[in-house]
Design a protein around this motif. Structure first.
Motif, PDB file in Angstrom:
ATOM      1  N   VAL A  75     -19.778  55.168 -38.562  1.00  0.00           N
ATOM      2  CA  VAL A  75     -19.357  56.009 -37.030  1.00  0.00           C
ATOM      3  C   VAL A  75     -20.030  54.763 -36.454  1.00  0.00           C
ATOM      4  CG1 VAL A  75     -20.486  57.471 -36.345  1.00  0.00           C
ATOM      5  CG2 VAL A  75     -19.025  57.806 -35.236  1.00  0.00           C
ATOM      6  N   ALA A  76     -19.013  54.238 -35.113  1.00  0.00           N
ATOM      7  CA  ALA A  76     -19.408  53.224 -33.798  1.00  0.00           C
ATOM      8  C   ALA A  76     -19.327  54.021 -32.807  1.00  0.00           C
ATOM      9  CB  ALA A  76     -18.826  52.206 -34.397  1.00  0.00           C
ATOM     10  N   VAL A  77     -20.712  53.261 -31.707  1.00  0.00           N
ATOM     11  CA  VAL A  77     -20.572  53.942 -30.392  1.00  0.00           C
ATOM     12  C   VAL A  77     -20.667  53.224 -29.800  1.00  0.00           C
ATOM     13  CG1 VAL A  77     -20.880  56.437 -31.166  1.00  0.00           C
ATOM     14  CG2 VAL A  77     -22.644  55.494 -31.329  1.00  0.00           C
ATOM     15  N   PRO A  78     -20.671  53.393 -28.660  1.00  0.00           N
ATOM     16  CA  PRO A  78     -20.966  52.158 -27.190  1.00  0.00           C
ATOM     17  C   PRO A  78     -22.616  52.566 -26.908  1.00  0.00           C
ATOM     18  CG  PRO A  78     -18.745  53.299 -26.761  1.00  0.00           C
ATOM     19  CD  PRO A  78     -19.598  53.986 -27.966  1.00  0.00           C
ATOM     20  N   ALA A  79     -22.880  51.231 -26.833  1.00  0.00           N
ATOM     21  CA  ALA A  79     -24.742  51.087 -26.919  1.00  0.00           C
ATOM     22  C   ALA A  79     -24.742  50.878 -25.172  1.00  0.00           C
ATOM     23  CB  ALA A  79     -25.312  50.452 -27.728  1.00  0.00           C
ATOM     24  N   GLY A  80     -24.042  50.100 -24.657  1.00  0.00           N
ATOM     25  CA  GLY A  80     -24.413  49.010 -24.201  1.00  0.00           C
ATOM     26  C   GLY A  80     -23.702  48.478 -23.656  1.00  0.00           C
ATOM     27  N   GLN A  81     -24.043  47.314 -22.819  1.00  0.00           N
ATOM     28  CA  GLN A  81     -23.789  46.066 -22.419  1.00  0.00           C
ATOM     29  C   GLN A  81     -24.361  44.832 -21.753  1.00  0.00           C
ATOM     30  OE1 GLN A  81     -21.513  47.694 -18.338  1.00  0.00           O
ATOM     31  NE2 GLN A  81     -19.158  47.804 -19.539  1.00  0.00           N
ATOM     32  N   THR A  82     -23.430  44.049 -22.220  1.00  0.00           N
ATOM     33  CA  THR A  82     -24.341  42.397 -21.948  1.00  0.00           C
ATOM     34  C   THR A  82     -23.418  41.971 -21.110  1.00  0.00           C
ATOM     35  OG1 THR A  82     -24.896  40.538 -22.724  1.00  0.00           O
ATOM     36  CG2 THR A  82     -23.503  41.400 -23.800  1.00  0.00           C
ATOM     37  N   ASP A  83     -23.046  41.140 -19.479  1.00  0.00           N
ATOM     38  CA  ASP A  83     -22.500  40.028 -18.860  1.00  0.00           C
ATOM     39  C   ASP A  83     -21.013  41.200 -18.952  1.00  0.00           C
ATOM     40  OD1 ASP A  83     -24.100  37.777 -18.767  1.00  0.00           O
ATOM     41  OD2 ASP A  83     -23.551  37.318 -20.863  1.00  0.00           O
ATOM     42  N   CYS A  84     -21.729  42.754 -18.500  1.00  0.00           N
ATOM     43  CA  CYS A  84     -19.630  43.229 -18.738  1.00  0.00           C
ATOM     44  C   CYS A  84     -19.170  43.382 -19.461  1.00  0.00           C
ATOM     45  CB  CYS A  84     -19.814  42.305 -17.218  1.00  0.00           C
ATOM     46  SG  CYS A  84     -19.899  42.280 -15.643  1.00  0.00           S
ATOM     47  N   LEU A  85     -19.300  43.318 -20.809  1.00  0.00           N
ATOM     48  CA  LEU A  85     -18.872  43.141 -21.839  1.00  0.00           C
ATOM     49  C   LEU A  85     -19.899  43.837 -22.895  1.00  0.00           C
ATOM     50  CD1 LEU A  85     -18.152  39.549 -22.689  1.00  0.00           C
ATOM     51  CD2 LEU A  85     -16.464  41.147 -21.951  1.00  0.00           C
ATOM     52  N   PRO A  86     -18.469  44.960 -23.675  1.00  0.00           N
ATOM     53  CA  PRO A  86     -19.221  46.147 -23.993  1.00  0.00           C
ATOM     54  C   PRO A  86     -20.537  45.555 -25.319  1.00  0.00           C
ATOM     55  CG  PRO A  86     -17.062  46.561 -24.478  1.00  0.00           C
ATOM     56  CD  PRO A  86     -17.512  44.985 -23.601  1.00  0.00           C
ATOM     57  N   LEU A  87     -21.142  46.723 -25.828  1.00  0.00           N
ATOM     58  CA  LEU A  87     -22.297  46.244 -27.625  1.00  0.00           C
ATOM     59  C   LEU A  87     -21.814  47.394 -28.250  1.00  0.00           C
ATOM     60  CD1 LEU A  87     -25.321  44.470 -26.083  1.00  0.00           C
ATOM     61  CD2 LEU A  87     -22.938  43.838 -27.169  1.00  0.00           C
ATOM     62  N   ALA A  88     -21.399  47.473 -29.206  1.00  0.00           N
ATOM     63  CA  ALA A  88     -21.699  49.130 -29.531  1.00  0.00           C
ATOM     64  C   ALA A  88     -22.936  48.761 -31.305  1.00  0.00           C
ATOM     65  CB  ALA A  88     -20.273  49.365 -30.657  1.00  0.00           C
ATOM     66  N   ILE A  89     -23.190  50.015 -31.908  1.00  0.00           N
ATOM     67  CA  ILE A  89     -23.852  49.527 -32.983  1.00  0.00           C
ATOM     68  C   ILE A  89     -23.431  51.188 -33.555  1.00  0.00           C
ATOM     69  CG2 ILE A  89     -26.752  49.276 -31.733  1.00  0.00           C
ATOM     70  CD1 ILE A  89     -26.529  52.533 -31.661  1.00  0.00           C
ATOM     71  N   ALA A  90     -23.790  50.997 -35.181  1.00  0.00           N
ATOM     72  CA  ALA A  90     -23.304  52.067 -36.103  1.00  0.00           C
ATOM     73  C   ALA A  90     -24.306  52.197 -36.309  1.00  0.00           C
ATOM     74  CB  ALA A  90     -22.002  50.628 -37.073  1.00  0.00           C
ATOM     75  N   PHE A  91     -23.579  53.535 -37.073  1.00  0.00           N
ATOM     76  CA  PHE A  91     -24.931  54.532 -37.637  1.00  0.00           C
ATOM     77  C   PHE A  91     -24.090  54.594 -38.980  1.00  0.00           C
ATOM     78  CE2 PHE A  91     -25.632  56.127 -33.581  1.00  0.00           C
ATOM     79  CZ  PHE A  91     -26.777  55.835 -32.907  1.00  0.00           C
ATOM     80  N   ILE A  92     -25.023  54.128 -40.457  1.00  0.00           N
ATOM     81  CA  ILE A  92     -23.993  54.379 -41.936  1.00  0.00           C
ATOM     82  C   ILE A  92     -24.464  55.334 -42.686  1.00  0.00           C
ATOM     83  CG2 ILE A  92     -23.415  52.528 -44.145  1.00  0.00           C
ATOM     84  CD1 ILE A  92     -24.046  50.363 -41.522  1.00  0.00           C
ATOM     85  N   GLY A  93     -24.050  55.845 -43.370  1.00  0.00           N
ATOM     86  CA  GLY A  93     -24.555  56.723 -43.772  1.00  0.00           C
ATOM     87  C   GLY A  93     -23.740  56.558 -45.888  1.00  0.00           C
ATOM     88  N   LEU A  94     -24.852  57.557 -46.342  1.00  0.00           N
ATOM     89  CA  LEU A  94     -23.891  57.657 -47.442  1.00  0.00           C
ATOM     90  C   LEU A  94     -22.695  58.841 -47.520  1.00  0.00           C
ATOM     91  CD1 LEU A  94     -27.389  58.809 -49.227  1.00  0.00           C
ATOM     92  CD2 LEU A  94     -26.309  57.601 -50.538  1.00  0.00           C
ATOM     93  N   PRO A  95     -22.205  57.771 -48.950  1.00  0.00           N
ATOM     94  CA  PRO A  95     -20.633  59.067 -48.962  1.00  0.00           C
ATOM     95  C   PRO A  95     -20.719  60.225 -48.448  1.00  0.00           C
ATOM     96  CG  PRO A  95     -20.695  56.983 -51.121  1.00  0.00           C
ATOM     97  CD  PRO A  95     -22.768  57.709 -50.182  1.00  0.00           C
ATOM     98  N   GLY A  96     -19.938  60.941 -47.607  1.00  0.00           N
ATOM     99  CA  GLY A  96     -19.617  62.654 -47.755  1.00  0.00           C
ATOM    100  C   GLY A  96     -20.792  62.577 -46.437  1.00  0.00           C
TER     101      GLY A  96
END
Length: 137
Positions: A87-108
């Motif tokens: 699942v990816a979520v917005p984390a912040g911005q740099t130079d007015c452009l978005p940055l996102a991080i992903a939370f990666i987990g086991l299948p299921g």
């Protein structure tokens, strides 16, 4: 008329032309997928992890109309190839452009990842609202 010559349907059309599951390239890709899944599963087990956190991509880039988009990194590739939840979520911005991080987990583990992502967003707080920027040059 202006955009579609740069962002056509050639990937979809190429996918439709691929051979069946007996195709050598498909079997090789499946083997890579299974190997990656095994390595990631072992890491989760050995390190007793619930999730990995990674940048979704690098900072946003300007469209290169001649050469196409250039991705500097992508964590979604790892999750997709291994068959892991992400699942990816917005984390912040740099130079007015978005940055996102992903939370990666086991299948299921989708339900758990959604809870983790929601907790992160609550702690992160609101981001600046969108704005129209004519150019970033």
């Amino acid at each position: 008329e202006q955009v579609m010559p740069h962002f056509g349907q050639e990937l979809f059309e190429a996918a439709e032309q691929r051979a069946n599951a007996e195709d050598r390239a498909y079997r090789e890709a499946l083997q890579v997928s299974e190997q990656l899944r095994g390595r990631l599963t072992a890491i989760f087990s050995e390190q007793q992890l619930d999730t990995l956190v990674a940048p979704v991509t690098g900072p946003a880039w300007k469209t290169d109309w001649d050469n196409g988009d250039v991705f500097s990194l992508s964590s979604s590739y790892v999750a997709a190839v291994a068959g892991f939840a992400s699942v990816a979520v917005p984390a912040g911005q740099t130079d007015c452009l978005p940055l996102a991080i992903a939370f990666i987990g086991l299948p299921g583990s989708e339900a758990s990842l959604i809870e983790i992502a929601a907790a992160f967003e609550a702690l992160r707080g609101p981001l600046p609202g969108p704005q129209f920027i004519a150019t970033i040059d």
